[in-house]
Design a protein around this motif. Structure first.
Motif, mmCIF file in Angstrom:
data_model
loop_
_atom_site.group_PDB
_atom_site.id
_atom_site.type_symbol
_atom_site.label_atom_id
_atom_site.label_comp_id
_atom_site.label_asym_id
_atom_site.label_seq_id
_atom_site.Cartn_x
_atom_site.Cartn_y
_atom_site.Cartn_z
ATOM 1 N N PHE A 202 6.191 1.366 -1.799
ATOM 2 C CA PHE A 202 7.432 0.607 -1.946
ATOM 3 C C PHE A 202 8.481 1.408 -2.715
ATOM 4 O O PHE A 202 9.621 1.561 -2.265
ATOM 5 N N PHE A 203 8.113 1.949 -3.861
ATOM 6 C CA PHE A 203 9.073 2.705 -4.664
ATOM 7 C C PHE A 203 9.468 4.018 -3.984
ATOM 8 O O PHE A 203 10.622 4.437 -4.044
ATOM 9 N N LEU A 204 8.521 4.669 -3.308
ATOM 10 C CA LEU A 204 8.832 5.898 -2.579
ATOM 11 C C LEU A 204 9.808 5.618 -1.441
ATOM 12 O O LEU A 204 10.668 6.446 -1.127
ATOM 13 N N ALA A 205 9.705 4.448 -0.827
ATOM 14 C CA ALA A 205 10.630 4.081 0.249
ATOM 15 C C ALA A 205 12.074 4.061 -0.247
ATOM 16 O O ALA A 205 12.994 4.449 0.485
ATOM 17 N N PHE A 206 12.310 3.627 -1.496
ATOM 18 C CA PHE A 206 13.652 3.691 -2.069
ATOM 19 C C PHE A 206 14.110 5.144 -2.155
ATOM 20 O O PHE A 206 15.216 5.483 -1.753
ATOM 21 N N ASP A 207 13.249 6.000 -2.706
ATOM 22 C CA ASP A 207 13.616 7.392 -2.934
ATOM 23 C C ASP A 207 13.901 8.135 -1.636
ATOM 24 O O ASP A 207 14.809 8.966 -1.575
ATOM 25 N N GLU A 208 13.120 7.841 -0.603
ATOM 26 C CA GLU A 208 13.265 8.539 0.680
ATOM 27 C C GLU A 208 14.163 7.790 1.660
ATOM 28 O O GLU A 208 14.379 8.257 2.775
ATOM 29 N N ARG A 209 14.653 6.621 1.241
ATOM 30 C CA ARG A 209 15.469 5.776 2.116
ATOM 31 C C ARG A 209 14.740 5.518 3.433
ATOM 32 O O ARG A 209 15.317 5.544 4.508
ATOM 33 N N ASN A 210 13.447 5.232 3.302
ATOM 34 C CA ASN A 210 12.591 4.950 4.447
ATOM 35 C C ASN A 210 12.517 3.435 4.612
ATOM 36 O O ASN A 210 11.613 2.777 4.096
ATOM 37 N N TRP A 211 13.470 2.884 5.327
ATOM 38 C CA TRP A 211 13.640 1.450 5.405
ATOM 39 C C TRP A 211 12.502 0.758 6.143
ATOM 40 O O TRP A 211 12.122 -0.360 5.789
ATOM 41 N N ALA A 212 11.938 1.406 7.154
ATOM 42 C CA ALA A 212 10.806 0.809 7.882
ATOM 43 C C ALA A 212 9.601 0.685 6.962
ATOM 44 O O ALA A 212 8.906 -0.339 6.964
ATOM 45 N N SER A 213 9.338 1.701 6.162
ATOM 46 C CA SER A 213 8.226 1.654 5.216
ATOM 47 C C SER A 213 8.452 0.575 4.165
ATOM 48 O O SER A 213 7.518 -0.134 3.781
ATOM 49 N N MET A 214 9.689 0.436 3.715
ATOM 50 C CA MET A 214 9.998 -0.592 2.727
ATOM 51 C C MET A 214 9.702 -1.977 3.291
ATOM 52 O O MET A 214 9.069 -2.804 2.629
ATOM 53 N N ALA A 215 10.135 -2.231 4.512
ATOM 54 C CA ALA A 215 9.897 -3.533 5.137
ATOM 55 C C ALA A 215 8.411 -3.811 5.276
ATOM 56 O O ALA A 215 7.969 -4.951 5.101
ATOM 57 N N ASP A 216 7.616 -2.787 5.570
ATOM 58 C CA ASP A 216 6.168 -2.949 5.716
ATOM 59 C C ASP A 216 5.491 -3.350 4.409
ATOM 60 O O ASP A 216 4.383 -3.882 4.422
ATOM 61 N N CYS A 217 6.134 -3.102 3.287
ATOM 62 C CA CYS A 217 5.568 -3.442 1.984
ATOM 63 C C CYS A 217 5.804 -4.903 1.613
ATOM 64 O O CYS A 217 5.179 -5.419 0.686
ATOM 65 N N LEU A 218 6.700 -5.561 2.327
ATOM 66 C CA LEU A 218 7.135 -6.905 1.959
ATOM 67 C C LEU A 218 6.551 -7.960 2.885
ATOM 68 O O LEU A 218 6.364 -7.720 4.081
ATOM 69 N N ALA A 219 6.322 -9.141 2.336
ATOM 70 C CA ALA A 219 5.951 -10.308 3.141
ATOM 71 C C ALA A 219 7.161 -10.691 3.999
ATOM 72 O O ALA A 219 8.286 -10.251 3.722
ATOM 73 N N PHE B 103 5.746 -8.913 -10.229
ATOM 74 C CA PHE B 103 5.535 -9.055 -8.787
ATOM 75 C C PHE B 103 4.534 -10.166 -8.519
ATOM 76 O O PHE B 103 3.685 -10.466 -9.345
ATOM 77 N N MET B 104 4.640 -10.706 -7.323
ATOM 78 C CA MET B 104 3.587 -11.546 -6.760
ATOM 79 C C MET B 104 3.198 -10.887 -5.443
ATOM 80 O O MET B 104 4.063 -10.368 -4.731
ATOM 81 N N PHE B 105 1.901 -10.906 -5.159
ATOM 82 C CA PHE B 105 1.380 -10.294 -3.948
ATOM 83 C C PHE B 105 0.551 -11.327 -3.193
ATOM 84 O O PHE B 105 -0.176 -12.105 -3.810
ATOM 85 N N GLY B 106 0.641 -11.298 -1.884
ATOM 86 C CA GLY B 106 -0.158 -12.173 -1.040
ATOM 87 C C GLY B 106 -0.626 -11.411 0.181
ATOM 88 O O GLY B 106 -0.074 -10.363 0.526
ATOM 89 N N LYS B 107 -1.630 -11.942 0.823
ATOM 90 C CA LYS B 107 -2.163 -11.308 2.035
ATOM 91 C C LYS B 107 -1.364 -11.765 3.252
ATOM 92 O O LYS B 107 -1.109 -12.952 3.430
ATOM 93 N N VAL B 108 -0.978 -10.802 4.065
ATOM 94 C CA VAL B 108 -0.319 -11.049 5.338
ATOM 95 C C VAL B 108 -1.082 -10.251 6.384
ATOM 96 O O VAL B 108 -1.164 -9.020 6.282
ATOM 97 N N ASP B 109 -1.662 -10.942 7.340
ATOM 98 C CA ASP B 109 -2.469 -10.293 8.375
ATOM 99 C C ASP B 109 -3.530 -9.374 7.765
ATOM 100 O O ASP B 109 -3.756 -8.264 8.239
ATOM 101 N N GLY B 110 -4.134 -9.824 6.676
ATOM 102 C CA GLY B 110 -5.227 -9.092 6.051
ATOM 103 C C GLY B 110 -4.835 -7.978 5.101
ATOM 104 O O GLY B 110 -5.700 -7.317 4.529
ATOM 105 N N SER B 111 -3.540 -7.741 4.913
ATOM 106 C CA SER B 111 -3.077 -6.673 4.015
ATOM 107 C C SER B 111 -2.201 -7.252 2.913
ATOM 108 O O SER B 111 -1.460 -8.203 3.137
ATOM 109 N N TRP B 112 -2.272 -6.637 1.734
ATOM 110 C CA TRP B 112 -1.445 -7.077 0.616
ATOM 111 C C TRP B 112 0.013 -6.759 0.894
ATOM 112 O O TRP B 112 0.345 -5.679 1.382
ATOM 113 N N ARG B 113 0.886 -7.708 0.563
ATOM 114 C CA ARG B 113 2.331 -7.544 0.692
ATOM 115 C C ARG B 113 2.992 -8.145 -0.548
ATOM 116 O O ARG B 113 2.463 -9.048 -1.184
ATOM 117 N N ILE B 114 4.173 -7.662 -0.856
ATOM 118 C CA ILE B 114 4.962 -8.179 -1.983
ATOM 119 C C ILE B 114 5.629 -9.477 -1.541
ATOM 120 O O ILE B 114 6.337 -9.508 -0.534
#
Length: 160
Positions: A19-36, A119-130
């Motif tokens: 999630f934090f690396l996605a900010f640094d690299e401006r990798n928006w697809a990766s950032m979205a994958d980290c979130l519920a 943060f709060m984290f929950g499972k989405v499709d079996g994976s942890w998400r923010i």
């Protein structure tokens, strides 16, 4: 509060690294994958976004629209996790270093911030998400005018 399973702790730590690396690299697809699909956001201590729920794509779009020329380096430490029913609550300290790669004005060529995230984290499709991000800004220093999100805010700190 129950202790978090070691494998879940590793997975959530990895999620935050991505999630934090996605900010640094401006990798928006990766950032979205980290979130519920929906995420609660509260950046009010930095004088920016008031508390509210938004879609993950809206969160990413808001980060994309911040117009700045900053090179960013996010880091976090002291990650503490605890289980509460079907969710995990987390807290960590943060340091965000920002440098203007195209700086040509007067004053300093950086704008840094530190504080803590909850943060709060929950499972989405079996994976942890923010599922929730609350920023508790401690301090920012440097040239505030370099930071795109800071232009709209009158508060003491900056963006994640």
């Amino acid at each position: 509060m129950a202790v978090v399973d070691a494998l879940d702790h590793i997975s959530i730590n990895d999620l935050l690294c991505r999630f934090f690396l996605a900010f640094d690299e401006r990798n928006w697809a990766s950032m979205a994958d980290c979130l519920a699909p929906e995420v609660f956001i509260d950046y009010s201590t930095s004088g920016r976004e008031q508390p509210g729920t938004m879609t993950n794509s809206e969160f990413v779009q808001r980060r994309q629209s911040v117009t700045d020329t900053l090179t960013k380096h996010h880091s976090f430490s002291n990650l503490l996790l605890s289980c509460e029913a079907a969710v995990v609550r987390g807290r960590c300290n943060y340091l965000i270093l920002r440098f203007d790669r195209d700086f040509s004005g007067a004053g300093e060529d950086f704008y840094h911030s530190c504080g803590a995230y909850e943060f709060m984290f929950g499972k989405v499709d079996g994976s942890w998400r923010i599922t929730s991000i609350v920023q508790n800004a401690l301090r920012s220093w440097g040239n505030r005018h370099l930071h795109g999100a800071a232009h709209a805010a009158a508060g003491p700190s900056g963006e994640a």
